[in-house]
Write a protein that holds these residues in place. Structure first.
Motif, PDB file in Angstrom:
ATOM      1  N   LYS A   1       0.831  -1.212   0.000  1.00 55.44           N
ATOM      2  CA  LYS A   1       0.000   0.000   0.000  1.00 55.44           C
ATOM      3  C   LYS A   1       0.863   1.259   0.000  1.00 55.44           C
ATOM      4  O   LYS A   1       0.332   2.375   0.108  1.00 55.44           O
ATOM      5  CB  LYS A   1      -0.909   0.023   1.241  1.00 55.44           C
ATOM      6  CG  LYS A   1      -1.794  -1.205   1.392  1.00 55.44           C
ATOM      7  CD  LYS A   1      -3.009  -1.112   0.492  1.00 55.44           C
ATOM      8  CE  LYS A   1      -4.044  -2.183   0.801  1.00 55.44           C
ATOM      9  NZ  LYS A   1      -3.609  -3.567   0.601  1.00 55.44           N
ATOM     10  N   ALA A   2       2.161   1.107  -0.083  1.00 54.81           N
ATOM     11  CA  ALA A   2       3.094   2.233  -0.167  1.00 54.81           C
ATOM     12  C   ALA A   2       4.351   1.697  -0.854  1.00 54.81           C
ATOM     13  O   ALA A   2       4.487   0.479  -1.056  1.00 54.81           O
ATOM     14  CB  ALA A   2       3.438   2.764   1.223  1.00 54.81           C
ATOM     15  N   LYS A   3       5.258   2.612  -1.212  1.00 61.21           N
ATOM     16  CA  LYS A   3       6.472   2.204  -1.918  1.00 61.21           C
ATOM     17  C   LYS A   3       7.214   1.121  -1.119  1.00 61.21           C
ATOM     18  O   LYS A   3       7.691   0.139  -1.678  1.00 61.21           O
ATOM     19  CB  LYS A   3       7.375   3.415  -2.143  1.00 61.21           C
ATOM     20  CG  LYS A   3       8.461   3.178  -3.125  1.00 61.21           C
ATOM     21  CD  LYS A   3       9.112   4.486  -3.540  1.00 61.21           C
ATOM     22  CE  LYS A   3      10.332   4.203  -4.405  1.00 61.21           C
ATOM     23  NZ  LYS A   3      11.190   5.383  -4.531  1.00 61.21           N
ATOM     24  N   ILE A   4       7.291   1.330   0.184  1.00 64.98           N
ATOM     25  CA  ILE A   4       7.792   0.261   1.061  1.00 64.98           C
ATOM     26  C   ILE A   4       6.655  -0.115   2.005  1.00 64.98           C
ATOM     27  O   ILE A   4       6.076   0.739   2.675  1.00 64.98           O
ATOM     28  CB  ILE A   4       9.025   0.715   1.856  1.00 64.98           C
ATOM     29  CG1 ILE A   4      10.190   0.996   0.894  1.00 64.98           C
ATOM     30  CG2 ILE A   4       9.413  -0.338   2.896  1.00 64.98           C
ATOM     31  CD1 ILE A   4      11.453   1.496   1.571  1.00 64.98           C
ATOM     32  N   HIS A   5       6.293  -1.373   2.007  1.00 68.14           N
ATOM     33  CA  HIS A   5       5.246  -1.873   2.898  1.00 68.14           C
ATOM     34  C   HIS A   5       5.720  -3.206   3.453  1.00 68.14           C
ATOM     35  O   HIS A   5       5.751  -4.226   2.748  1.00 68.14           O
ATOM     36  CB  HIS A   5       3.926  -2.043   2.125  1.00 68.14           C
ATOM     37  CG  HIS A   5       2.767  -2.449   3.004  1.00 68.14           C
ATOM     38  ND1 HIS A   5       1.480  -2.514   2.523  1.00 68.14           N
ATOM     39  CD2 HIS A   5       2.690  -2.805   4.313  1.00 68.14           C
ATOM     40  CE1 HIS A   5       0.657  -2.881   3.494  1.00 68.14           C
ATOM     41  NE2 HIS A   5       1.377  -3.083   4.591  1.00 68.14           N
ATOM     42  N   LEU A   6       6.117  -3.162   4.721  1.00 66.80           N
ATOM     43  CA  LEU A   6       6.614  -4.355   5.398  1.00 66.80           C
ATOM     44  C   LEU A   6       5.633  -4.765   6.471  1.00 66.80           C
ATOM     45  O   LEU A   6       4.867  -3.939   6.993  1.00 66.80           O
ATOM     46  CB  LEU A   6       7.974  -4.053   6.037  1.00 66.80           C
ATOM     47  CG  LEU A   6       9.088  -3.621   5.074  1.00 66.80           C
ATOM     48  CD1 LEU A   6      10.248  -3.014   5.846  1.00 66.80           C
ATOM     49  CD2 LEU A   6       9.560  -4.807   4.240  1.00 66.80           C
ATOM     50  N   LEU A   7       5.660  -6.040   6.813  1.00 65.14           N
ATOM     51  CA  LEU A   7       4.882  -6.549   7.937  1.00 65.14           C
ATOM     52  C   LEU A   7       5.859  -7.018   9.008  1.00 65.14           C
ATOM     53  O   LEU A   7       6.800  -7.761   8.703  1.00 65.14           O
ATOM     54  CB  LEU A   7       4.001  -7.718   7.500  1.00 65.14           C
ATOM     55  CG  LEU A   7       2.944  -7.377   6.452  1.00 65.14           C
ATOM     56  CD1 LEU A   7       2.249  -8.656   5.977  1.00 65.14           C
ATOM     57  CD2 LEU A   7       1.927  -6.392   6.991  1.00 65.14           C
ATOM     58  N   CYS A   8       5.649  -6.561  10.209  1.00 62.02           N
ATOM     59  CA  CYS A   8       6.470  -6.966  11.346  1.00 62.02           C
ATOM     60  C   CYS A   8       5.613  -7.871  12.218  1.00 62.02           C
ATOM     61  O   CYS A   8       4.580  -7.440  12.745  1.00 62.02           O
ATOM     62  CB  CYS A   8       6.929  -5.724  12.102  1.00 62.02           C
ATOM     63  SG  CYS A   8       7.896  -6.126  13.555  1.00 62.02           S
ATOM     64  N   VAL A   9       6.030  -9.120  12.323  1.00 60.75           N
ATOM     65  CA  VAL A   9       5.192 -10.148  12.944  1.00 60.75           C
ATOM     66  C   VAL A   9       5.904 -10.768  14.140  1.00 60.75           C
ATOM     67  O   VAL A   9       6.959 -11.401  13.980  1.00 60.75           O
ATOM     68  CB  VAL A   9       4.869 -11.254  11.902  1.00 60.75           C
ATOM     69  CG1 VAL A   9       4.071 -12.386  12.526  1.00 60.75           C
ATOM     70  CG2 VAL A   9       4.133 -10.662  10.705  1.00 60.75           C
ATOM     71  N   PRO A  10       5.363 -10.582  15.349  1.00 63.15           N
ATOM     72  CA  PRO A  10       5.897 -11.352  16.479  1.00 63.15           C
ATOM     73  C   PRO A  10       5.699 -12.848  16.227  1.00 63.15           C
ATOM     74  O   PRO A  10       4.640 -13.256  15.723  1.00 63.15           O
ATOM     75  CB  PRO A  10       5.047 -10.881  17.673  1.00 63.15           C
ATOM     76  CG  PRO A  10       4.426  -9.596  17.244  1.00 63.15           C
ATOM     77  CD  PRO A  10       4.263  -9.705  15.752  1.00 63.15           C
TER      78      PRO A  10
END
Ligand code: AMP
Ligand code: ZN
Length: 111
Positions: A34-43
């Motif tokens: 949804k943006a140029k960089i879109h990361l998911l941080c998952v515990p």
């Protein structure tokens, strides 16, 4: 947790474009950015909702926010970033394993 896609990604059973991993979190690219960089941080610990945060998880989430800050440059987020947690139906949460969206790499619309 069986049949949880983020548990499987955290365990390496499903491929992902990982940007960072340690003993308690994994950070990888969102497949529908949804943006140029879109990361998911998952515990790595499976729990579904932010509202299920107890004292131990609060400490985990605090460390996670601290790590994101320390990693911002290597993640390409040095110019600024937005952290989003969707909780429940009204927020559009689709994966019931707590995750932080990290958005950046460009100026993000706010209004
Ligand atoms: P949410 O709507 O907050 O639950 O966010 C779930 C996010 O997970 C969405 O932005 C999806 O694009 C993303 N997603 C779902 N499956 C995968 C996958 N296999 N790899 C990377 N991102 C995924
Ligand atoms: Zn899970």
């Amino acid at each position: 947790m069986e049949n949880c896609i983020f548990c499987k990604i955290a365990a390496g059973e499903i491929p992902s474009a990982k940007a960072y991993e340690d003993d308690e979190i994994v950070i990888f690219k969102d497949i529908e950015p949804k943006a140029k960089i879109h990361l998911l941080c998952v515990p790595k610990e499976h729990f579904a909702y932010l509202s299920e945060t107890d004292d131990r998880r609060a400490a985990l989430l605090g460390r996670t926010l601290q790590k994101i800050g320390r990693l911002k440059d290597s993640l390409g987020l040095g110019g600024g970033y937005r952290v989003v947690i969707n909780q429940g139906e009204n927020a559009g949460q689709t994966v019931l394993h707590l995750h932080l969206h990290l958005l950046g790499g460009e100026a993000l619309p706010w209004e």
